[in-house]
Design a protein around this motif. Sequence first.
Motif, PDB file in Angstrom:
ATOM      1  N   HIS A 321      70.507  21.479  35.563  1.00 38.23           N
ATOM      2  CA  HIS A 321      69.421  22.178  35.820  1.00 38.23           C
ATOM      3  C   HIS A 321      68.557  22.844  34.813  1.00 38.23           C
ATOM      4  N   LEU A 323      65.898  25.185  35.841  1.00 39.24           N
ATOM      5  CA  LEU A 323      65.732  26.409  36.522  1.00 39.24           C
ATOM      6  C   LEU A 323      67.087  27.032  37.363  1.00 39.24           C
ATOM      7  N   GLU A 325      68.975  26.255  41.160  1.00 43.83           N
ATOM      8  CA  GLU A 325      68.750  26.412  42.655  1.00 43.83           C
ATOM      9  C   GLU A 325      67.950  27.401  42.983  1.00 43.83           C
ATOM     10  N   THR A 328      64.285  27.578  41.586  1.00 44.09           N
ATOM     11  CA  THR A 328      63.537  26.496  41.779  1.00 44.09           C
ATOM     12  C   THR A 328      63.043  27.006  43.528  1.00 44.09           C
ATOM     13  N   TRP A 371      61.762  19.283  29.616  1.00 45.56           N
ATOM     14  CA  TRP A 371      61.945  19.056  31.120  1.00 45.56           C
ATOM     15  C   TRP A 371      62.275  17.470  31.102  1.00 45.56           C
ATOM     16  N   GLU A 377      65.972  17.672  38.585  1.00 49.30           N
ATOM     17  CA  GLU A 377      65.252  19.023  38.961  1.00 49.30           C
ATOM     18  C   GLU A 377      63.738  18.798  38.943  1.00 49.30           C
ATOM     19  N   ARG A 378      63.120  18.228  37.800  1.00 46.38           N
ATOM     20  CA  ARG A 378      61.724  17.854  37.755  1.00 46.38           C
ATOM     21  C   ARG A 378      61.208  17.146  38.802  1.00 46.38           C
ATOM     22  N   ILE A 381      60.942  18.966  42.025  1.00 50.08           N
ATOM     23  CA  ILE A 381      59.717  19.714  41.987  1.00 50.08           C
ATOM     24  C   ILE A 381      58.373  18.886  42.432  1.00 50.08           C
TER      25      ILE A 381
END
Length: 524
Positions: A321, A323, A325, A328, A371, A377-378, A381
């Motif tokens: 990660h 950010l 969980e 985010t 990132w 994770e990106r 998003i």
Amino acid sequence: MKNFLLLIVLSLYLHSSFAQNLLQPELEAFYNPALRPFYFGVASGDPQPHSVVIWTKIVPENLGLQQIHWEVATDTLLQNVVQSGTGEADSSSAFTLKLVVENLEAGTHYFYRFQHEGRYSPIGRTKTAPEGEVPLLRFAVVSCANFPSGYFNAFGDLARRNDIDAVLHLGDYIYEYGSGGPRKKKKNFSRPHIPNHEILTLQDYRTRYGQYRLDPQLMEAHRLLPFIVIWDDHELANNSNVSGAQNHDPNSEGSWEQRKAIARQVYFEWLPVHDNPQRSIIRSFRYGGLAELWMLDGRLEGRSPQAKGTGDPALPSASRHMLGEKQTEWLLDGMKNSTARWKIMGNQVIFSPLNDSKVFSRDPSIRMDRWDGYPAERSEIFDFFYKNNLRNIIVVTGDVHTSWAFELTGDPLNPSKYNRKTGMGVTGAEFVTPSVSSFNFDEVVPKFVTWEAKRRFCKKKNNPHLRFLDLNHHGYMTLTLTPERAQADWFFVKTLYEVDYRFKQKGGRYIEYDGNQVKKNKKR
């Protein structure tokens, strides 16, 4: 008499020892006597429609609890005072007074000052966030100010402007190094760090912030403009994450948890950010119906250790990660439920996918702090953006010391997901601010290498979503928002090696509301 003199000597000794425990005595040579005891000036930040944080720090003549009076007015002479009170400062915060002034009018300039034992601070100016329909907003966006690298002319220029609603500082407010970092040295120029070694202790961190805040240009910018700030890595140590940092060796530099705690404490002592028990920088700001801003922590809240390179089998793992969980979920829920026209992410490192294989092919690990080093994770998003048809997203970014504009898209090299000509797959734009002073490309490699790097970055087959790039200039960026468009402009300093207000404006890239292409602003 002997006992009386002994008491005086002892008192002076204790005062000196105490002062040295808070800040290193080398700073005293840079105090402006006219500001005593408010040597570090005043500041404001975290503007909401009906409140704002105001800040000062004193260097008192005695060691006890200090009473500091404050007042806020609607006029420059402080004749029409609307709020006032008295606060307390003690040694636990190195005599900082920071408070939230409430019950203010939205979208209004206010003027404030402090008073201690008959002496007044400089008068500060701030501005609350607006409510309702907002025709125009303009943020200044800054990051990466390294004291030994040169003068803070970007801050000096911002202090001269009257069209800025707030300054978004995206991190690297200070640098932890003893020296100035990897850059070419300018002959006959010297602005060394205090202390002259890497900072590790509470006194070290306090002293380093003190040195930066004694800079007249930064002091003036803080006096005249509200700041909305987040940290990046150098407020702690280079390439920080939750469990460590590239520039922290626990064998020789002690506990990472202790260093983090010190860095957090001192950051909240020196910056006009809203205090909270967790010392968290994660928060949001609403600017009427025009914009909502989410300020993120991509370092200490949930970031996993950086991958070792593109061949690291852990790189694509969904358990890694940037950010975390919880953060985010907070961000995505907020963006989904927001009714603002523009949704802004205040972010430390480049969010957009960036193909740098033709530039940094020998060192693929260089991208692991971006990132690009946290692709799962990106993707989560971006998938959320597409699934919920979220548009008009603006990401503002610092960290990389250079200036960029991207069309915001999750997979720019996949023609079924993104089309440069039609704008298919674009959810907004990412605009990246240059460094205030930290080294950029042409200060570590010859200019012809930077020209070639720019050519390779900008090739459409490498980065078709890249719409603007400058690798060589320092300064700041503005983000101007209207109901019709979001536009970034870059302001580049002429020099770092003397106090100088010669700037040139470059870039001018914008995206229209509900648009899907970043365009070049035509000069009028």
